[in-house]
Write an enzyme that holds these catalytic residues in place. Sequence first.
Site, PDB file in Angstrom:
ATOM      1  N   HIS A  47       0.848  -1.196   0.000  1.00 46.13           N
ATOM      2  CA  HIS A  47       0.000   0.000   0.000  1.00 46.13           C
ATOM      3  C   HIS A  47       0.882   1.243   0.000  1.00 46.13           C
ATOM      4  CE1 HIS A  47      -3.526  -2.307   1.763  1.00 46.13           C
ATOM      5  NE2 HIS A  47      -2.522  -3.042   2.238  1.00 46.13           N
ATOM      6  N   THR A  49       0.371   5.123   1.760  1.00 49.00           N
ATOM      7  CA  THR A  49      -0.517   5.688   2.781  1.00 49.00           C
ATOM      8  C   THR A  49      -1.352   6.842   2.225  1.00 49.00           C
ATOM      9  OG1 THR A  49       1.164   7.260   3.519  1.00 49.00           O
ATOM     10  CG2 THR A  49       1.096   5.093   4.614  1.00 49.00           C
ATOM     11  N   GLU A 120       2.258  -0.785   4.704  1.00 54.55           N
ATOM     12  CA  GLU A 120       1.952   0.586   4.323  1.00 54.55           C
ATOM     13  C   GLU A 120       3.257   1.352   4.157  1.00 54.55           C
ATOM     14  OE1 GLU A 120      -0.712   2.239   3.573  1.00 54.55           O
ATOM     15  OE2 GLU A 120      -2.453   1.134   4.355  1.00 54.55           O
ATOM     16  N   HIS A 185      -2.634  -3.080  -3.384  1.00 52.84           N
ATOM     17  CA  HIS A 185      -3.991  -2.850  -2.909  1.00 52.84           C
ATOM     18  C   HIS A 185      -4.954  -2.708  -4.096  1.00 52.84           C
ATOM     19  CE1 HIS A 185      -6.618  -0.600   0.287  1.00 52.84           C
ATOM     20  NE2 HIS A 185      -7.081  -1.790  -0.006  1.00 52.84           N
ATOM     21  N   ASP A 195      -3.536   2.347  -5.032  1.00 48.91           N
ATOM     22  CA  ASP A 195      -2.202   2.174  -4.453  1.00 48.91           C
ATOM     23  C   ASP A 195      -1.683   0.741  -4.674  1.00 48.91           C
ATOM     24  OD1 ASP A 195      -4.385   1.630  -2.550  1.00 48.91           O
ATOM     25  OD2 ASP A 195      -2.826   1.169  -1.088  1.00 48.91           O
TER      26      ASP A 195
END
Length: 822
Positions: A47, A49, A120, A185, A195
């Site tokens: 991912h 953020t 993340e 993601h 992302d």
Amino acid sequence: MSFFQGIARVSWVGLAALAGLAGCASFSVQQMPSNSYNHRVQFLVMHFTAIDYQASVDALVTGKYVSSHYLIPERFDDSYPGGDDLQVYQLVDEHDRAWHAGSSYWQGRQDLNDQSIGIEIVNVPRCERPMGHHFMDPEQSTEHGDGRLCIFPDYDPKQIELLVKLSKDILARNPDIGPTQVIGHSDITPSRKNDPGPRFPWYQLYKEGIGAWYDNDTVNKYWQQFSQSPPSLGLVQAALRTYGYGVLETGQMDAQTLDTLSAFQMHFLPWHVSGQASDKTAATLFALLEKYFPVRLEKLMQRYAKEQLPDVAPVTLPPLGQIDEVFPQHNPSERQYVNDRRIFKAYAGQGEIIIDSHNAQSADIMINGQKLNIQQPFKANQQYRYSLAKRTKNGTNVLQVANVRPLGAEIRVTIPYPTLTEAKTSSYNFKAVDKLIGDDIAQGFPGAVLMVVKDGRIIKQTAYGNQRVYADDGSLLPSPQPMQVDTLFDMASNTKMYATNYALMKLASQGKLDFSQPISRYIPEYRGAGREARTVKDLLTHTAGYASSIHFYEPDNALGERFFSQNKAKTERLLLTQVPFETGRHLRSLYSDTDYMLLGILVERLTGMQLDSYVENQIYQPLGLHHTMFNPLHKGFVKGQFAATEIQGNSRGGRVDFDNIRTYTLQGEVHDEKAFYSMGGVSGHAGLFSRAEDMAVLTQILLNRGGYGQQQIFSATVLDQFAKASDKDITQGLGWRRAGNGERAWHFGPYASPQAIGHTGWTGTVTVVDPAYDLAIILLTNRKHSPVTDNEQGYGFAGDEYETGRYGSVVSLVYEAILAKP
């Protein structure tokens, strides 16, 4: 110390207490390891953020709704207290469930929070939508659509170093995470997330042994193949799902497919994020399948080979009538009394049957239960023609064939469609409609021709007034040109029906057009900005979302000078690739010339012929309609044969001006500016000229349910599909206007049946075709051949204010004359 042991812990509570409890336990469990198990963790999800470090901590650590197993900050982030000293932070133990994936799908598994580790990475893209995006077309507002602008920054190289180390450590401890299970993601939820974005270094990770990538030579192999013969969109959807994506196979370029293709391209083709199923995208996808799923690829390639085989449709001649069949029928039903029986339309005292013997010596042929007294025995390969005048009745008639002998022999029976005759006398009283039009003519209305067809007979054809009254300068002619019953008229938007729709209905009957398919299936360059989701049916029902009209012919048109075109080739390019949507798809029905300009182009693509050439050569001329055409002054006709339209060209009495504007009285030239200036006189929305007698034949084709004489133009099945009401609007068919339940009384009058169809034309033409009454009404006027006057709306044509030029009253009085007869 391993890399995992060196990770900073943001919050870790009660581990010592848990260890103490374990040490005190006295309960003994005997170990018996099974071979049938796997690890909980199956996927590693990357991912970004989209927010800075401190905001990420607030959301992922102290927040209540999202979390992740790991967080990697970036340098040069003012909110990160560590400066250049980056650390990996573990937020949730790998044995626990972090809330990072949400509603998700990958390789048959859903809700991947239960089965994945999430990382993340602090990276802050900027994504925008246009101002007022809540009014935008949903197809343009998707996560990856053209209605969203995202600017993605590069990742910090130091971040990626830490990510590589962390990922290798995770993979070493979770052996069930294979290369195709290291994903982004956006891969697992493409319609919600984008992302880690196109800047994420997937190839760099692959070189470190993390994740999947393709082999270039394999991609080139498939590209060479697909550039020549691309796979179908349905097959690409199936291949994406085989690889792991949650896309459903619909065979259409819908929003889920756009999002999924964009996500795939962000992962594997970050320099080519178009959302389109290009040959390069398909080649990359199939190269990945060959590398990681070779067994599953075999089935997909078998399907590809089958889909590349040309459709070998049986070569059949078009039927030569409403019945054109061989009897006894092949593959008869087990239900005895449904075989060798047909219905046909006829009128009392009319009709013909044509019999071809295929080695038959005799047969019983019955019309409406009466056996025909025909010459028998038949001679082999001989054709016989008999009048049905004594057997037919108005409306539905019945054919039965039995006892074809000898056994195994056949006969071919042809019954042509009804053709029009002219009534020698008429018992209908049309005095009221004659008076209405006559009074309008006396008060200044220019002229009209009224044609009425009832039960296969022309029961009224009357010319009123004059076909031209005004000179080029706007003054009255010393001697007006009188209207004739064979005067030709600019049919305006009736072109949409009797040219474009007739062409589309013919092509659909031949199996060359499926109106439920995307337009891009037939016109590949019709793509971008949500065009892929638009179907042929959307154009036919005016629900694609286009504005009602675009003034291509004016440099200062509403879309700007870029959309100025007085060249057909340029106009077509603008229509196919540039013209924006005004509203979303299916949000409302907005009558649009643009829809039918595109449909005219579609006819040309499907046939390989110009629209005028196709309809004139394939429809009108075989019917003997030699006075129905586009650009008639280029085809041997002269101005004196036409009803004039606007007095001073397209200038509205000098109120309008643009490049190359016509300022003389228009006669034999299409009035519509888009058709004349921007499309060379030939367009799907306007440009057709015809006369009442030819229009009577074209309307009778509808009453005959598809044909005329021995010419079938379209099938009854296709007619039913085009004429039926849309789901949202009872007055709208596929192009055709419908009377509905009186909602369009201004057009059809108050007496039309709910099945009545027809159309209007801006120049003053209207058609009504009512199968319930076996009735067609054709009113052709030159109402625009009248002075332009100022009014509260700006200006208008004086001819529009007369009842004759407003359609409904004339149509209503014709119905009253028909209904008044006992």
